[in-house]
Design a protein around this motif. Structure first.
Motif, PDB file in Angstrom:
ATOM      1  N   LEU A 184       4.772  -0.965  -0.980  1.00 44.83           N
ATOM      2  CA  LEU A 184       6.094  -0.666  -1.526  1.00 44.83           C
ATOM      3  C   LEU A 184       6.806  -1.937  -1.974  1.00 44.83           C
ATOM      4  CD1 LEU A 184       7.326   2.016   1.052  1.00 44.83           C
ATOM      5  CD2 LEU A 184       6.595   2.419  -1.303  1.00 44.83           C
ATOM      6  N   MET A 214       7.687   6.116 -10.260  1.00 46.21           N
ATOM      7  CA  MET A 214       8.883   5.866  -9.465  1.00 46.21           C
ATOM      8  C   MET A 214      10.143   5.787 -10.328  1.00 46.21           C
ATOM      9  SD  MET A 214       8.242   6.123  -6.355  1.00 46.21           S
ATOM     10  CE  MET A 214       9.897   5.625  -5.853  1.00 46.21           C
ATOM     11  N   VAL A 267      11.328   8.568   3.002  1.00 43.11           N
ATOM     12  CA  VAL A 267      10.208   7.646   2.804  1.00 43.11           C
ATOM     13  C   VAL A 267      10.684   6.208   3.002  1.00 43.11           C
ATOM     14  CG1 VAL A 267       8.598   6.707   1.097  1.00 43.11           C
ATOM     15  CG2 VAL A 267       8.906   9.179   1.294  1.00 43.11           C
ATOM     16  N   THR A 312       5.597   9.303   4.970  1.00 45.70           N
ATOM     17  CA  THR A 312       4.755   8.390   4.186  1.00 45.70           C
ATOM     18  C   THR A 312       5.077   8.559   2.701  1.00 45.70           C
ATOM     19  OG1 THR A 312       2.917   9.928   3.790  1.00 45.70           O
ATOM     20  CG2 THR A 312       2.936   8.732   5.911  1.00 45.70           C
ATOM     21  N   PRO A 313       4.702   7.587   1.871  1.00 45.93           N
ATOM     22  CA  PRO A 313       4.941   7.720   0.429  1.00 45.93           C
ATOM     23  C   PRO A 313       4.298   8.952  -0.193  1.00 45.93           C
ATOM     24  CG  PRO A 313       4.437   5.449   0.982  1.00 45.93           C
ATOM     25  CD  PRO A 313       4.186   6.249   2.217  1.00 45.93           C
TER      26      PRO A 313
END
Length: 469
Positions: A380, A407, A427, A433-434
């Motif tokens: 990330l 994104m 998240v 989790t993503p």
């Protein structure tokens, strides 16, 4: 000369570093060891104020909700004590005005809560609780100079410590401290790679991604009778074109902590005029309007050691037993994403799980599991840092570019869709989790938004072409 490591639970553990990672690790170790010694280079202050060994403590820090939950489990009642000392709890969507690259995040009661305080208060609160534990001893104003190995160097059996005598200034003495487990939680400047080389082991490979972000921060007293519909502000940078951002967090003492950040070496100034001018150039005037009449309560402090640095201990073919590396010493993130303290707490939770299986094989087992824990926040942080033009690191992959594209649409949806923003915040706070952002419902919304945008652009293009002809 040094004790051989047994396969049974040992009686003494040493932690190098008394910051957040070292403190939460120390608390976990009290479940398994009769004695825990935490060695820190600093002298701990009696009050919650910044200390020399944590230069980044002057800047905005956030404890994400997952981290707050772990700390409360390790130190029951900690949050109540922090609130009594002036910390507050704010809702990430309701109480934070967040300008992301696509616009203002939609406001609603999300239930995703953020502990708002200075880093110094949080660390002080955790340390005070740990100091009450009879198993724990702190050795301050001292530094570990080397690791001590057993006879065949297959295991670490303690540390060599240089103690600075507090009673006689300038007096230094050396001491060997035996331990069944040594934990390096000393932060970015960890010397474990050099110590391993000295003992005949390989140093871990390193991966570095540096977007050259720098910070400047200052504490303010809010203007008299100031009112707003927000408690905190986040004006996010939007690289590559907009490299500047700013944050404001309410902290204890009815104060505001303001941190400015600039990537691609667009560092915020530390002089009075330059600091305010930097604020004035942000994507919204909301922060400038808030602080232009506020009273400064501190000097302007800068910090630029923000590169992402990952040491791959999990890839070492050989690693001595009785040694583990955690926190920033293993994986340090660009602080702008606020993941460091929460990741350290998750690492302590991971260590707890690993220690349940005993000391034998702990080093390899823990570093392998820690690498998995760090993989998500690392991805990330570094993928976002690659949006800056001057970022140093491995070449940007197609996967990262695709992630940026996806994104961007998620962030646009978070400005108008409660469900998408709620999922994103969960998240961000490591509650999910993503993968949650790739739920079929969100993917469908993204592609619906892409289609509508494409049709809109085609309609505009047709109108323009019609006018021209």
């Amino acid at each position: 000369m040094y004790p051989e490591l047994s396969s049974n639970q040992g009686s003494h553990a040493v932690v190098i570093g008394g910051s957040i990672a070292g403190l939460v690790t120390g608390r976990v170790l009290t479940k398994y060891f009769d004695r825990v010694t935490i060695i820190e280079r600093d002298r701990f202050p009696n009050n919650p104020v910044p200390r020399k060994g944590v230069p980044q403590s002057h800047h905005v820090h956030v404890l994400l909700m997952r981290g707050a939950m772990i700390l409360e489990e390790l130190f029951p009642g900690l949050h109540t004590e922090l609130y009594a000392a002036g910390a507050s709890q704010i809702d990430m969507a309701k109480d934070v005005a967040w300008l992301n690259p696509a616009g203002w995040g939609i406001r609603f009661t999300s239930g995703v809560m953020l502990l708002a305080s200075s880093r110094s208060l949080l660390e002080w609160g955790v340390r005070q609780r740990l100091m009450q534990c009879p198993q724990v001893r702190f050795i301050t104003e001292s530094e570990v100079t080397s690791l001590l190995a057993n006879s065949d160097k297959s295991a670490i059996a303690g540390v060599q410590v240089r103690l600075h005598n507090q009673l006689h200034h300038g007096s230094v003495s050396e001491q060997q401290i035996e331990a069944d487990l040594v934990v390096d939680a000393s932060g970015r400047m960890s010397k474990t790679p050099q110590w391993l080389t000295t003992l005949g082991y390989e140093a871990p490979q390193e991966t570095v991604v540096n977007s050259h972000v720098g910070y400047a921060s200052r504490i303010y007293q809010p203007p008299t009778n100031f009112s707003s519909d927000w408690q905190a502000l986040y004006l996010q940078a939007a690289p590559p074109n907009v490299t500047r951002g700013g944050l404001m967090l309410p902290i204890e003492g009815n104060r505001w902590l303001v941190s400015l950040g600039g990537g691609d070496k667009d560092y915020p100034p530390t002089d009075e005029k330059g600091f305010l001018e930097f604020v004035r150039t942000l994507r919204s005037s909301i922060l400038y309007d808030a602080i232009k009449d506020a009273k400064p309560l501190s000097p302007i402090v800068s910090y630029r050691a923000t590169e992402n640095r990952r040491r791959h201990y999990e890839k070492l073919h050989r690693m001595p037993e009785g040694l583990i590396v955690t926190g920033d010493a293993a994986c340090a993130f660009n602080p702008v994403y606020g993941q460091g303290m929460t990741t350290a707490a998750i690492a302590a939770e991971t260590l707890d799980q690993c220690l349940k299986k005993g000391l034998f094989g702990l080093s390899k087992r823990f570093q392998s599991q820690l690498a998995q824990v760090n993989a998500v926040p690392w991805t990330l942080a570094t993928s976002e840092d690659y949006r800056y033009r001057g970022t140093e690191g491995k070449p940007v992959t197609q996967k990262t570019k695709l992630m940026h594209w996806y994104m961007d649409w998620v962030m646009l949806l978070s400005t108008k869709n409660v469900g998408v923003r709620s999922q994103f915040l969960q998240v961000m706070h490591m509650l999910k989790t993503p993968n949650a952002l790739f739920h079929p419902k969100i993917v469908a919304l993204v592609f619906k938004e892409v289609l509508q945008s494409t049709l809109h652009q085609e309609t505009l293009a047709t109108k323009v072409a019609t006018k021209v002809t």
